[in-house]
Write a protein that holds these residues in place. Structure first.
Motif, PDB file in Angstrom:
ATOM      1  N   LEU A1091      -7.989 -12.432  58.936  1.00 50.42           N
ATOM      2  CA  LEU A1091      -7.602 -11.550  57.840  1.00 50.42           C
ATOM      3  C   LEU A1091      -7.700 -12.274  56.499  1.00 50.42           C
ATOM      4  N   VAL A1092      -7.257 -13.545  56.471  1.00 45.55           N
ATOM      5  CA  VAL A1092      -7.303 -14.302  55.215  1.00 45.55           C
ATOM      6  C   VAL A1092      -8.750 -14.532  54.777  1.00 45.55           C
ATOM      7  N   PHE A1093      -9.622 -14.908  55.698  1.00 48.12           N
ATOM      8  CA  PHE A1093     -11.021 -15.142  55.337  1.00 48.12           C
ATOM      9  C   PHE A1093     -11.695 -13.849  54.898  1.00 48.12           C
ATOM     10  N   CYS A1094     -11.339 -12.739  55.550  1.00 53.74           N
ATOM     11  CA  CYS A1094     -11.890 -11.448  55.122  1.00 53.74           C
ATOM     12  C   CYS A1094     -11.440 -11.133  53.707  1.00 53.74           C
ATOM     13  N   THR A1095     -10.154 -11.369  53.414  1.00 51.39           N
ATOM     14  CA  THR A1095      -9.645 -11.124  52.065  1.00 51.39           C
ATOM     15  C   THR A1095     -10.322 -12.035  51.049  1.00 51.39           C
ATOM     16  N   SER A1130     -14.690   0.435  46.348  1.00 45.15           N
ATOM     17  CA  SER A1130     -13.286   0.822  46.503  1.00 45.15           C
ATOM     18  C   SER A1130     -12.398  -0.185  45.800  1.00 45.15           C
ATOM     19  N   TYR A1131     -11.102   0.231  45.630  1.00 46.02           N
ATOM     20  CA  TYR A1131     -10.132  -0.713  45.131  1.00 46.02           C
ATOM     21  C   TYR A1131      -9.919  -1.814  46.161  1.00 46.02           C
ATOM     22  N   LEU A1132      -9.486  -2.979  45.675  1.00 49.41           N
ATOM     23  CA  LEU A1132      -9.433  -4.145  46.549  1.00 49.41           C
ATOM     24  C   LEU A1132      -8.466  -3.937  47.701  1.00 49.41           C
ATOM     25  N   LEU A1133      -7.240  -3.477  47.417  1.00 46.34           N
ATOM     26  CA  LEU A1133      -6.259  -3.307  48.490  1.00 46.34           C
ATOM     27  C   LEU A1133      -6.671  -2.211  49.450  1.00 46.34           C
ATOM     28  N   ASP A1134      -7.249  -1.122  48.926  1.00 46.00           N
ATOM     29  CA  ASP A1134      -7.734  -0.065  49.819  1.00 46.00           C
ATOM     30  C   ASP A1134      -8.872  -0.580  50.692  1.00 46.00           C
ATOM     31  N   ALA A1135      -9.758  -1.419  50.088  1.00 47.30           N
ATOM     32  CA  ALA A1135     -10.855  -1.984  50.877  1.00 47.30           C
ATOM     33  C   ALA A1135     -10.335  -2.907  51.959  1.00 47.30           C
ATOM     34  N   LEU A1136      -9.299  -3.675  51.627  1.00 52.08           N
ATOM     35  CA  LEU A1136      -8.737  -4.578  52.635  1.00 52.08           C
ATOM     36  C   LEU A1136      -8.126  -3.805  53.794  1.00 52.08           C
ATOM     37  N   ILE A1137      -7.366  -2.768  53.488  1.00 52.67           N
ATOM     38  CA  ILE A1137      -6.743  -1.981  54.554  1.00 52.67           C
ATOM     39  C   ILE A1137      -7.806  -1.335  55.426  1.00 52.67           C
ATOM     40  N   LYS A1156       4.558  -9.504  63.814  1.00 52.26           N
ATOM     41  CA  LYS A1156       4.316 -10.908  64.141  1.00 52.26           C
ATOM     42  C   LYS A1156       3.177 -11.480  63.309  1.00 52.26           C
ATOM     43  N   LEU A1157       2.155 -10.660  63.130  1.00 56.78           N
ATOM     44  CA  LEU A1157       1.022 -11.106  62.312  1.00 56.78           C
ATOM     45  C   LEU A1157       1.449 -11.311  60.864  1.00 56.78           C
ATOM     46  N   TYR A1158       2.329 -10.441  60.383  1.00 61.37           N
ATOM     47  CA  TYR A1158       2.825 -10.586  59.008  1.00 61.37           C
ATOM     48  C   TYR A1158       3.674 -11.847  58.859  1.00 61.37           C
ATOM     49  N   SER A1159       4.498 -12.135  59.864  1.00 59.26           N
ATOM     50  CA  SER A1159       5.315 -13.348  59.791  1.00 59.26           C
ATOM     51  C   SER A1159       4.455 -14.609  59.773  1.00 59.26           C
ATOM     52  N   GLN A1160       3.315 -14.565  60.462  1.00 62.60           N
ATOM     53  CA  GLN A1160       2.408 -15.711  60.417  1.00 62.60           C
ATOM     54  C   GLN A1160       1.746 -15.870  59.056  1.00 62.60           C
ATOM     55  N   LEU A1161       1.542 -14.755  58.362  1.00 61.26           N
ATOM     56  CA  LEU A1161       0.936 -14.803  57.033  1.00 61.26           C
ATOM     57  C   LEU A1161       1.940 -15.115  55.940  1.00 61.26           C
ATOM     58  N   ALA A1162       3.250 -15.138  56.285  1.00 61.19           N
ATOM     59  CA  ALA A1162       4.280 -15.295  55.264  1.00 61.19           C
ATOM     60  C   ALA A1162       4.242 -16.667  54.599  1.00 61.19           C
ATOM     61  N   VAL A1163       3.682 -17.684  55.313  1.00 58.95           N
ATOM     62  CA  VAL A1163       3.622 -19.026  54.745  1.00 58.95           C
ATOM     63  C   VAL A1163       2.440 -19.082  53.777  1.00 58.95           C
ATOM     64  N   SER A1164       2.691 -19.228  52.544  1.00 63.90           N
ATOM     65  CA  SER A1164       1.630 -19.232  51.521  1.00 63.90           C
ATOM     66  C   SER A1164       1.613 -20.566  50.807  1.00 63.90           C
ATOM     67  N   SER A1165       0.500 -20.828  50.169  1.00 63.03           N
ATOM     68  CA  SER A1165       0.320 -22.069  49.407  1.00 63.03           C
ATOM     69  C   SER A1165       0.380 -21.751  47.926  1.00 63.03           C
ATOM     70  N   GLN A1166       1.218 -22.477  47.206  1.00 60.27           N
ATOM     71  CA  GLN A1166       1.388 -22.245  45.771  1.00 60.27           C
ATOM     72  C   GLN A1166       0.277 -22.956  45.005  1.00 60.27           C
ATOM     73  N   ALA A1167      -0.427 -22.188  44.203  1.00 62.93           N
ATOM     74  CA  ALA A1167      -1.508 -22.770  43.405  1.00 62.93           C
ATOM     75  C   ALA A1167      -0.921 -23.527  42.228  1.00 62.93           C
ATOM     76  N   SER A1168      -1.597 -24.574  41.837  1.00 66.47           N
ATOM     77  CA  SER A1168      -1.146 -25.392  40.713  1.00 66.47           C
ATOM     78  C   SER A1168      -2.333 -25.726  39.837  1.00 66.47           C
ATOM     79  N   ALA A1169      -2.021 -26.302  38.706  1.00 64.34           N
ATOM     80  CA  ALA A1169      -3.093 -26.602  37.756  1.00 64.34           C
ATOM     81  C   ALA A1169      -4.055 -27.635  38.275  1.00 64.34           C
ATOM     82  N   LEU A1184      -2.765 -11.671  49.266  1.00 63.15           N
ATOM     83  CA  LEU A1184      -3.310 -10.319  49.281  1.00 63.15           C
ATOM     84  C   LEU A1184      -3.405  -9.773  50.697  1.00 63.15           C
ATOM     85  N   ALA A1185      -3.785 -10.661  51.646  1.00 64.55           N
ATOM     86  CA  ALA A1185      -3.828 -10.199  53.033  1.00 64.55           C
ATOM     87  C   ALA A1185      -2.449  -9.801  53.526  1.00 64.55           C
ATOM     88  N   SER A1186      -1.429 -10.561  53.141  1.00 66.93           N
ATOM     89  CA  SER A1186      -0.061 -10.219  53.531  1.00 66.93           C
ATOM     90  C   SER A1186       0.374  -8.904  52.905  1.00 66.93           C
TER      91      SER A1186
END
Length: 1572
Positions: A1091-1095, A1130-1137, A1156-1169, A1184-1186
């Motif tokens: 899902l993340v790679f597709c997004t 399409s809009y991005l979120l509509d295209a993802l769904i 369960k799939l959502y809980s696995q996606l809950a861990v995100s990486s914070q972008a920095s400069a 966005l996938a989450s």
């Protein structure tokens, strides 16, 4: 005829690599060759080169007397004797079983006596026999240690000094069978040189002393030795001890002292050479650490001093690196000359009488790859050498004939190409073996300029030519440097700016001609001298000629069929010569040489003279002329600059040829080199001089008109064939020819080139003397003389010498088998009276007194008559034959005689003791018995292991059925493949040895980088996990795919999924989106990553259309998935769904699986400069996938929270352009999209999303307004330096133009401003953030005060709190002391610096009252009653102070006010800090509940209100409307709340006081200004 100006460098780290005789012939070994120089002339003249050794020559020795002989030894265990005049082999032997380290020819009358020593400690004396006599050998081993040096006594040549690697010196007497005369011990490291005192006696004042030991030495002798322990020792043979020890001094060089302690690396480079002067017996010459020669005066007792040879006058004449060889002689005028060789590759000659350096001969430490002569300075010859240097020789120097400069800076590889600049003096371009191209300024001493563009392989060709494009200044007249390398590319370098990137010539041709085809690999480039055409040679043998400047292909020459090595255009005609039809024809001639040994010359004058652009290029298949004669590849070509149409060539066949192109005839041939030729250059000053160099590491100058040959040698297939035939020539002339040489015999040419040259009568091809040579060879082989029979058993035949020639019918010529009874055959071949011999035999057989006669005859005639008398005499004959075979090293034949004799057991025992067991002996051992064979095989296995033959040793162990021992030997020697083969064949499959062997082999393979083979071992031994990990070591996509498949097959599902995920990441990095999804598809546990790679893929696709990613050709090399095109509108979120449901199987999941799939996606990486764009995009894709997945679960509140967090993270990453582009994709319709979301949820998360969205919109509006005002960034936003934004649409300090700004209206601006104020200016958020700021400030102050308290507590003794309060109160009651106590409060908005100033008022008011630092007044003792520090004596102020040792309440009252302040100042400060700390903690505890309550109500992040106030105020100032919006009052009120914050204070105060602000609307800001 020729002269070798620069020979090869003498070999390093050898004690006997050089020698000189009294005639002034200097010999030294260089790699596999031996060079001879006549050093009596200045500069020295070469006397030829000797080639015959197959490996490195380690030692040479010249014979003294009338016999011009030279002995040599090398790493191939062979000792050779050469005739120095004919340079032919006189004799040889291979009795040594280790590398020969030293050879010596003592001055003993008679035939030459050659003494040699090896690394095993054996000394062999070889007396070469005359015609009709055999050679005599004797072998000695006084000590089984490696021998490093030999030297014979000058006044008694049979006394020999032997130096060993361990520091031992033995003195032997050869006349007494090498009896040890003296044993000298004292050195602590290897012996490196030995020198005898040239005169007898042991007194430095020539006073005779009584000899004590050393019988036969008369008055004794002195011996000098040099060692690696940095000492020179003088030994007395009569006393057998060291009498003087000279330590080498550490000399200062170039103003820098040498380190007194040498490191281990420096110790390896230390070499101490010693030479004892003949003309002055009290003078000793030795080497030093840095290359200087030291002169020791040993005339005075106990005062041995050393000076640098030549003193200050010789400054700059000494060697610059370690000196290895010191040899000397006296010339005809009686002057003593010293020759030295060094690591700096110079050979220097010193006059010891002056003393001064007479001449310096440079030598070359590598192949001569390139030769070129400067067109500006015809006397400058540049030589490119394989020792990483360029030698520039001024051949026209008036004073010094060998004026050579060595250029080495910036060169760290072999110099393979050179080219002088055609116009600029001293500008020399060079190319190296590692692909580097640089330019040297020879005139100056500056380091070279290196081109920024490297070739991937060796640079083979360099040439200067006109530039084919305009530079940055528009100038096209500058001369460029063109280089061609082994990578098949020709690069044009800007010689004025080498740091700029070079241009591929193929790219220029494609751009000029509009071509797209792939060119052949280039191998050579050559510019026409007039710059109108360039020729390119290719690896397929074709030659392309282009006309400039339009780079039009005018012709293609398809003549060669192999790689083109050399291209040369004919030079312009000499000045003053009139132009004729022939000269026009020559001006367009192009000569070419390739690997097919034929030179082709093409005339291109008519083709190049055609004007206009040709429609098609001409193809030339017929040359103007072809020059055939060379038998190997052509390596160099050069036209004569003096005579038109004269061409010189060099080849791998070892010869150089001069051709007349016009008449198509060969003129002259030179064969003076020993090896392949690599470079050739015609002298620009002498029409009859040509320079050549090759792989014999020497530079020759020869004169074509003086050569005896006109054609290259025939029938030679390269130099390698010549080298193989060198050893077989072995000097057919006998040693008797040294005494009596017929005058009619023509001497052979110099060096070993006699195999390449023709007979003296000048006949080509050697057909005239072919019958005589064949007859000579037939005589030698069929009827050997006594000498040939004598030499035959001494040398072990080499493979190249045993090749048999075929006759005309193709049958091999049969050779008579060689007899094992060598002594018997030798006696029969001697010239004896056979009739008398028969008479003696008859007397022995039929004499009546047979017993006594037989006994007398047995001792002298057993060899001659042993076969004809009886058993006893035959047995005696066999014993003597066996002894002779052992002495000569023929052990196999000795074993055969042992079988004949029948005493095989004794032979086996002797062979085992001497480690001379052979396969034949083992095969014969069963004749004695089984146990004997087993024991013999065991001993042979030990011998084979010591001789590094583990495979053979394992084979014999297998014959003994010792399988595990055989495998152990193979494993010990890291022969795992062979060990595994034995284990598989001879052991059971369940044997643990197989698994251990496979594991050990796998570990060894992994260390060596052979991961795939290691994986096979792991799989075989049942370790699939390790196998998969080993496969993945390479880290590329195929390796990761293979590792995943292996792990999946072996049942390691989690490991397979991990490798599949790594593989997908690698494919994503290569923009292979479809491959990434294919790698993840087989693994259900990687659904969230799919899902993340597709997004991320869809995000790439959407953003690439906006240009945010900066990839213009993004879609050219990207492999999209098929769903990208279906949802692109399409809009991005509509295209993802849509993709999640229909392509990735999310629709088939139930609610629990989705959660369960959502809980696995809950861990995100914070972008920095600091993160890269791809990493930020990966984080955005995960969020966005989450969010899309939560929308499928109708969790709109969670979706809004996720999207708000995403915008917050992206905006905090300081890349606003990327963050705003993502925001436009999330909220495509702006307020409409937000209203639609508000209808589905009304949570706090939606307010976060709205706030960050409007923040991005307002930033964009701010930049657009700035552009409309034509203001720079510094004029518009002074807060930019405080971190409001770091990456916006700016260019060169100005706001980029935004055409969309023209569509804004005043009402739209007003509406957008009001919406932004309503969304961002929230009272609750402002109050919450203000409390957070206050909390942060209090925590910082607590940290600062705590640090001060800790620092004060470390410097003062511990006091109770009550005592400190008492001291503080007494300090306050003093009256004249001001102190900030509990009653005085510090304002909240006061900065830390002001607080510190107020806190220290007390100490400042008493600076002149005798106050002191607390640490200087308080001692380490405390009063036990009051716990108050005891005061020490105060004398620092100069007033005398009060001396007291104890302070109590009574004494404290008696002290003056100033003293009381000084005593208690620091304690009171500590009390104040503790009070401040307690107040800060109380204040922090008061605001914490309010913060917790507001944090629970206001969930999620929110843009800083202070920053929003600043942003909105900027926008309002830039808006065209002059009316004040309704939200400005609220804006100012909230902004003033944060006016005291350090990051916000400066920007807000500058903005409030700006002229723009007051001129815009003074009414709004009047209250603020009046208040201030």
């Amino acid at each position: 005829m020729s002269r070798c100006w620069f020979p090869a460098s003498p070999n390093w780290y050898l004690s006997k690599a050089t020698d000189v005789n009294d005639e002034g012939i200097f010999a030294f070994s260089a790699k596999k060759l031996i060079f001879l120089l006549d050093v009596t002339q200045q500069p020295p003249v070469d006397r030829g080169c000797i080639a015959g050794h197959m490996e490195r020559v380690t030692t040479v020795a010249l014979g003294a007397g009338l016999k011009p002989v030279l002995a040599s030894g090398g790493d191939e265990h062979r000792v050779c004797l050469w005739d120095t005049e004919l340079r032919t082999l006189v004799g040889e032997h291979s009795l040594h079983q280790a590398a020969v380290t030293c050879v010596l020819i003592p001055s003993i009358p008679g035939n030459p006596l050659v003494i040699s020593a090896d690394d095993r400690g054996f000394i062999i004396s070889w007396r070469v026999g005359q015609a009709g006599q055999g050679d005599v050998h004797s072998k000695h081993c006084p000590d089984a240690k490696p021998i490093t040096c030999l030297s014979s006594c000058p006044h008694r040549p049979t006394i020999l000094a032997v130096g060993y690697r361990a520091g031992l010196v033995l003195v032997l007497d050869l006349q007494a069978r090498a009896v040890v005369v003296a044993r000298l011990q004292g050195h602590e490291d290897d012996l490196q040189s030995i020198a005898w005192r040239p005169y007898p006696g042991e007194s430095f004042q020539d006073v005779k002393v009584e000899p004590k030991a050393c019988s036969g030495m008369g008055d004794g002798a002195l011996l000098a030795t040099g060692s690696r322990d940095r000492t020179v020792r003088l030994w007395s043979l009569s006393k057998e001890k060291c009498i003087v020890t000279l330590k080498l001094p550490f000399l200062k060089r170039r103003g820098k002292p040498v380190n007194q302690e040498a490191s281990s690396f420096q110790r390896e480079r230390i070499w101490t050479s010693v030479y004892w002067c003949r003309s002055s017996p009290t003078t000793l010459i030795s080497s030093s650490f840095g290359g200087e020669l030291l002169q020791w005066d040993i005339s005075a007792d106990d005062k041995f001093t050393s000076t640098i040879l030549g003193g200050a006058a010789a400054d700059g004449q000494h060697h610059t690196r370690v000196v290895f060889g010191l040899v000397g002689f006296q010339n005809q005028s009686g002057r003593e000359l010293l020759l030295s060789t060094s690591m700096d590759r110079d050979i220097r000659c010193w006059d010891l009488l002056t003393p001064a350096c007479l001449w310096t001969l440079p030598s070359l430490g590598g192949f001569v790859y390139a030769l070129t002569i400067s067109p500006v300075d015809p006397g400058s010859l540049a030589v490119g050498v394989g020792d990483c240097t360029v030698r520039v020789w001024d051949t026209l120097a008036p004073l010094d004939a060998l004026c050579v400069r060595s250029l080495w800076q910036g060169i760290r590889s072999k110099v393979t190409a050179l080219a002088w600049h055609p116009n600029r003096e001293g500008c020399l371009a060079f190319g190296t073996d590692d692909g580097k191209v640089g330019i040297y300024d020879v005139v100056s001493n500056r380091t070279p300029r290196i081109s920024n563009t490297y070739h991937k392989r060796t640079v083979y060709s360099l040439t200067w030519g006109p530039a084919l494009h305009l530079d940055s200044t528009g100038d096209s007249q500058w001369i460029a440097l063109y280089s061609c390398g082994g990578d098949g590319v020709v690069i044009m370098h800007n010689s004025q700016r080498l740091k700029s990137d070079g241009i591929n010539l193929n790219n220029l041709i494609q751009d000029a001609c509009g071509l797209k085809q792939k060119f052949a690999l280039r191998s050579e480039v050559s510019w026409k001298p007039d710059g109108k055409a360039v020729a390119l040679g290719n690896e397929d043998g074709s030659i392309e000629v282009y006309r400039v400047p339009n780079l039009c292909l005018v012709c293609v020459i398809q003549q060669h069929h192999k790689l083109v090595n050399a291209l040369r255009w004919h030079p312009p005609l000499p000045p003053g010569q009139s132009e004729t039809l022939q000269s026009q024809l020559l001006s367009g001639m192009l000569a070419s040489g390739s690997n097919n040994a034929v030179i082709y010359v093409h005339s291109l004058h008519d083709i190049l003279s055609q004007e206009g652009k040709q429609d098609e290029a001409m193809v030339l298949v017929e040359p103007y002329c072809s020059l055939s004669g060379h038998t190997s590849r052509i390596t160099g070509l050069d036209w004569s600059p003096h005579q038109p149409g004269i061409l010189a060539s060099c080849s791998y066949d070892g010869s150089a040829q001069v051709w007349d192109v016009c008449s198509r005839k060969p003129l002259y041939n030179y064969r003076g080199h020993v090896g392949r030729l690599l470079a050739i250059a015609w002298s620009h000053t002498d029409p009859d001089s040509v320079w050549t160099g090759g792989d014999d590491c020497s530079l020759h100058c020869w004169h074509p008109t003086r050569q005896e040959h006109t054609k290259p040698p025939k029938g030679k297939k390269g130099v390698e064939l010549e080298r193989k035939k060198v050893g077989s020539s072995k000097g057919k002339a006998h040693l008797a020819s040294l005494h009596e040489r017929p005058e009619t015999q023509s001497p052979l040419p110099e060096g070993v080139e006699h195999n390449w040259r023709e007979p003296a009568n000048g006949s080509e091809g050697g057909n005239a003397d072919a019958p005589s040579r064949a007859a000579e060879k037939k005589d030698v082989t069929s009827a050997p003389t006594s000498e040939s029979a004598n030499f035959q058993p001494q040398s072990q035949p080499r493979p190249e010498m045993d090749k048999r020639k075929h006759d005309a019918d193709g049958w091999r010529k049969r050779r008579k088998p060689r007899s094992n009874l060598h002594l018997t055959v030798l006696q029969e071949q001697r010239n004896v009276d056979l009739q008398e011999d028969c008479t003696v035999l008859a007397q022995m057989l039929y004499n009546e007194a047979g017993s006594s006669t037989t006994a007398q005859s047995t001792s002298g005639n057993c060899i001659r008559h042993g076969l004809f008398v009886d058993h006893d005499m035959a047995q005696s004959m066999i014993q003597q034959e066996g002894s002779s075979l052992i002495l000569n090293g023929h052990h196999e034949e000795h074993h055969q005689l042992a079988v004949w004799h029948g005493d095989l057991l004794k032979t086996i025992q002797e062979a085992a003791d001497s480690n001379q067991m052979t396969d034949t002996l083992i095969s014969l051992a069963p004749m004695v018995g089984y146990r004997v064979w087993v024991r013999a095989a065991e001993l042979y296995v030990q011998q084979l292991c010591a001789q590094d033959q583990p495979t053979k040793a394992a084979t014999y162990l297998l014959a003994l059925h010792r399988v595990h021992e055989a495998i152990g030997i193979l494993r010990t020697n890291r022969l795992y493949r062979e060990a595994l083969a034995v284990a598989r064949l001879r052991l059971l499959p369940s044997d643990p040895c197989i698994g251990e062997l496979l594991t050990e082999w796998a570990l060894s393979l992994e260390k060596g980088g052979h991961h795939l083979l290691a994986a096979k071992c792991y799989l075989s031994c049942g370790a699939p996990y390790d196998a998969a990990v080993a496969i993945s070591r390479k880290g590329d996509v195929p390796a990761l795919q293979a590792a995943s498949r292996v792990a999946s097959i072996t049942g390691l599902g989690e490991l397979a999924a991990a490798f599949a995920l790594r593989c997908a990441h690698e494919m994503v990095n290569r923009n292979d989106w479809s491959g990434a999804q294919a790698a993840l598809k087989p693994h259900d546990g990687l659904k969230e990553h799919a899902l993340v790679f597709c997004t991320q893929e869809l995000l790439h696709h959407y953003l690439s259309q906006t240009g945010v990613l900066g990839m213009s050709n993004f879609e050219d090399d990207t492999q999209w998935n098929p769903w990208v095109e279906t949802v692109s509108n399409s809009y991005l979120l509509d295209a993802l769904i849509d993709v999640f449901r229909h392509h990735l199987g999310v629709e088939d999941l139930n609610i629990e699986q989705k959660q369960k799939l959502y809980s696995q996606l809950a861990v995100s990486s914070q972008a920095s400069a600091s993160l890269m764009m791809r990493t930020q995009m990966a984080c955005a894709a995960r969020e966005l996938a989450s969010a899309a997945l939560t929308q499928t679960l109708n969790l709109w509140e969670e979706a809004c929270r996720t999207l708000g967090d995403l915008l917050c993270e992206l905006q905090e990453a300081r890349d606003f352009a990327f963050a705003q582009a993502v925001a436009q994709l999330i909220v495509p319709s702006g307020k409409t999209t937000l209203l639609q979301l508000r209808m589905k949820t009304s949570s706090t998360a939606l307010s976060t999303l709205e706030a960050f969205y409007y923040r991005g919109v307002l930033f964009t509006l701010w930049w657009d307004l700035a552009r409309s005002k034509n203001l720079s960034v510094t004029e518009v936003c002074t807060s930019m330096q405080h971190g409001v934004v770091e990456n916006g649409p700016m260019e060169n300090g100005e706001i980029k133009a935004n055409p969309e700004m023209e569509g804004y209206t005043n009402d739209a601006l007003q509406k957008l401003f009001d919406e932004g104020c309503q969304t961002l200016l929230v009272e609750e958020r402002a109050e919450f953030q203000a409390l957070q700021c206050k909390q942060s400030l209090i925590q910082e102050r607590i940290t600062t005060v705590s640090a001060s308290v800790d620092k004060l507590s470390k410097s003062e003794p511990v006091m109770s709190d009550s005592t400190k309060r008492d001291i503080c109160s007494s300090r306050k009651t003093a009256g004249d002391v001001y102190c900030v106590g509990e009653t005085e409060l510090i304002p909240e908005d006061q900065n830390l610096e002001e607080q510190e100033q107020n806190t220290n008022k007390c100490s400042k008011n008493h600076e002149g009252g005798g106050g002191h630092e607390f640490s200087n007044l308080v001692s380490e003792e405390l009063d036990p009653e009051m716990n108050v520090p005891v005061m020490a004596e105060n004398t620092s102020d100069g007033t005398g102070g009060v001396e007291c040792t104890e302070i109590g309440e009574e004494q404290l009252e008696e002290c003056s006010a100033g003293d009381r302040v000084a005593v208690h100042e620091s304690a009171a400060d500590g009390c104040d800090l503790l009070d401040d700390l307690s107040k800060l903690r109380e204040e922090l505890a008061d605001i914490q509940p309010q913060l917790d309550r507001m944090s629970a109500d206001l969930k999620g992040p929110f843009p800083p209100v202070a920053e929003s106030c600043l942003l909105l105020l900027h926008i309002w100032l830039l808006m065209p409307s002059s009316q004040a919006p309704t939200h400005v009052i609220k804006l100012l009120r909230l902004g003033d709340r944060f006016a005291s914050e350090p990051p916000f204070r400066l920007a807000w105060s500058n903005l409030r006081s700006s002229s723009l602000l007051h001129s815009a609307n003074g009414d709004v800001f009047a209250p603020r200004s009046s208040t201030e």
